[in-house]
Design a protein around this motif. Structure first.
Motif, PDB file in Angstrom:
ATOM      1  N   UNK A  24       0.834  -1.271  -0.123  1.00 53.50           N
ATOM      2  CA  UNK A  24      -0.086  -0.076  -0.090  1.00 53.50           C
ATOM      3  C   UNK A  24       0.915   1.229  -0.030  1.00 53.50           C
ATOM      4  N   UNK A  25       0.617   2.169  -0.687  1.00 56.14           N
ATOM      5  CA  UNK A  25       1.221   3.669  -0.580  1.00 56.14           C
ATOM      6  C   UNK A  25       0.518   4.419  -1.414  1.00 56.14           C
ATOM      7  N   UNK A  26       1.312   5.690  -1.662  1.00 58.57           N
ATOM      8  CA  UNK A  26       0.776   6.859  -2.497  1.00 58.57           C
ATOM      9  C   UNK A  26       1.470   7.085  -3.643  1.00 58.57           C
ATOM     10  N   UNK A  27       0.808   7.216  -4.799  1.00 61.70           N
ATOM     11  CA  UNK A  27       1.580   7.445  -5.925  1.00 61.70           C
ATOM     12  C   UNK A  27       2.293   8.850  -5.837  1.00 61.70           C
TER      13      UNK A  27
ATOM     14  N   UNK B 259       6.019   3.807 -18.050  1.00 60.55           N
ATOM     15  CA  UNK B 259       5.242   2.722 -17.367  1.00 60.55           C
ATOM     16  C   UNK B 259       5.977   2.503 -15.792  1.00 60.55           C
ATOM     17  N   UNK B 260       6.451   3.310 -15.392  1.00 58.52           N
ATOM     18  CA  UNK B 260       6.975   3.024 -13.983  1.00 58.52           C
ATOM     19  C   UNK B 260       6.258   4.110 -13.026  1.00 58.52           C
ATOM     20  N   UNK B 261       5.782   3.645 -11.889  1.00 65.11           N
ATOM     21  CA  UNK B 261       5.097   4.426 -11.108  1.00 65.11           C
ATOM     22  C   UNK B 261       5.786   4.467  -9.597  1.00 65.11           C
ATOM     23  N   UNK B 262       6.224   5.780  -9.325  1.00 61.74           N
ATOM     24  CA  UNK B 262       6.917   5.728  -8.025  1.00 61.74           C
ATOM     25  C   UNK B 262       5.928   5.861  -6.838  1.00 61.74           C
ATOM     26  N   UNK B 263       6.059   4.989  -6.070  1.00 62.23           N
ATOM     27  CA  UNK B 263       5.122   4.586  -4.628  1.00 62.23           C
ATOM     28  C   UNK B 263       5.603   5.132  -3.155  1.00 62.23           C
ATOM     29  N   UNK B 264       5.335   6.008  -2.810  1.00 66.52           N
ATOM     30  CA  UNK B 264       5.586   6.425  -1.414  1.00 66.52           C
ATOM     31  C   UNK B 264       5.100   5.049  -0.382  1.00 66.52           C
ATOM     32  N   UNK B 265       5.927   4.314   0.270  1.00 64.48           N
ATOM     33  CA  UNK B 265       5.333   3.372   1.163  1.00 64.48           C
ATOM     34  C   UNK B 265       5.497   3.688   2.564  1.00 64.48           C
TER      35      UNK B 265
ATOM     36  N   UNK C  68       7.095   7.295   5.283  1.00 65.58           N
ATOM     37  CA  UNK C  68       7.654   8.772   5.202  1.00 65.58           C
ATOM     38  C   UNK C  68       9.036   8.556   4.634  1.00 65.58           C
ATOM     39  N   UNK C  69       9.018   9.441   3.510  1.00 64.12           N
ATOM     40  CA  UNK C  69      10.488   9.362   2.676  1.00 64.12           C
ATOM     41  C   UNK C  69      11.054   8.047   2.373  1.00 64.12           C
ATOM     42  N   UNK C  70      10.096   7.148   1.953  1.00 62.24           N
ATOM     43  CA  UNK C  70      10.567   5.703   1.517  1.00 62.24           C
ATOM     44  C   UNK C  70       9.808   5.732   0.215  1.00 62.24           C
ATOM     45  N   UNK C  71      10.444   5.673  -1.038  1.00 59.94           N
ATOM     46  CA  UNK C  71       9.758   5.597  -2.256  1.00 59.94           C
ATOM     47  C   UNK C  71      10.262   4.193  -2.929  1.00 59.94           C
TER      48      UNK C  71
END
Length: 86
Positions: free
Chosen positions: A22-25, A31-37, A39-42
């Motif tokens: 789970x995380x925030x885009x 085709x690559x998404x960065x996901x913050x899982x 605080x300050x971890x992507x």
């Protein structure tokens, strides 16, 4: 349906991946998404790995439910060496 969801996801959306993360885009690179899982971890994930949006308006959260775990594994088993309190 999955492709439509994956193309409609925007920066700031909370999502669950096919592996149960789970995380925030926070951004996209093709085709690559960065996901913050955390605080300050992507992490980078394939856009195709986005399984669903988390709908906080319906009271959903990023905490996996027992049903999420059952659906992912078929049954619930504690990790080796852990105890489960009733």
């Amino acid at each position: 349906e999955a492709v439509q969801l994956q193309s409609s996801v925007e920066v700031g959306d909370e999502v669950m991946t096919t592996s149960g993360l789970y995380g925030f885009i926070t951004g996209f690179e093709g085709e690559i998404a960065w996901l913050e899982i955390d605080d300050n971890v992507q992490i980078r994930i394939a856009r195709a790995a986005i399984q669903r949006k988390v709908d906080t308006a319906k009271g959903e959260s990023a905490e996996p439910t027992v049903d999420d775990v059952k659906n992912a594994k078929g049954k619930i088993e504690p990790a080796a060496g852990t105890e489960v309190d009733d």
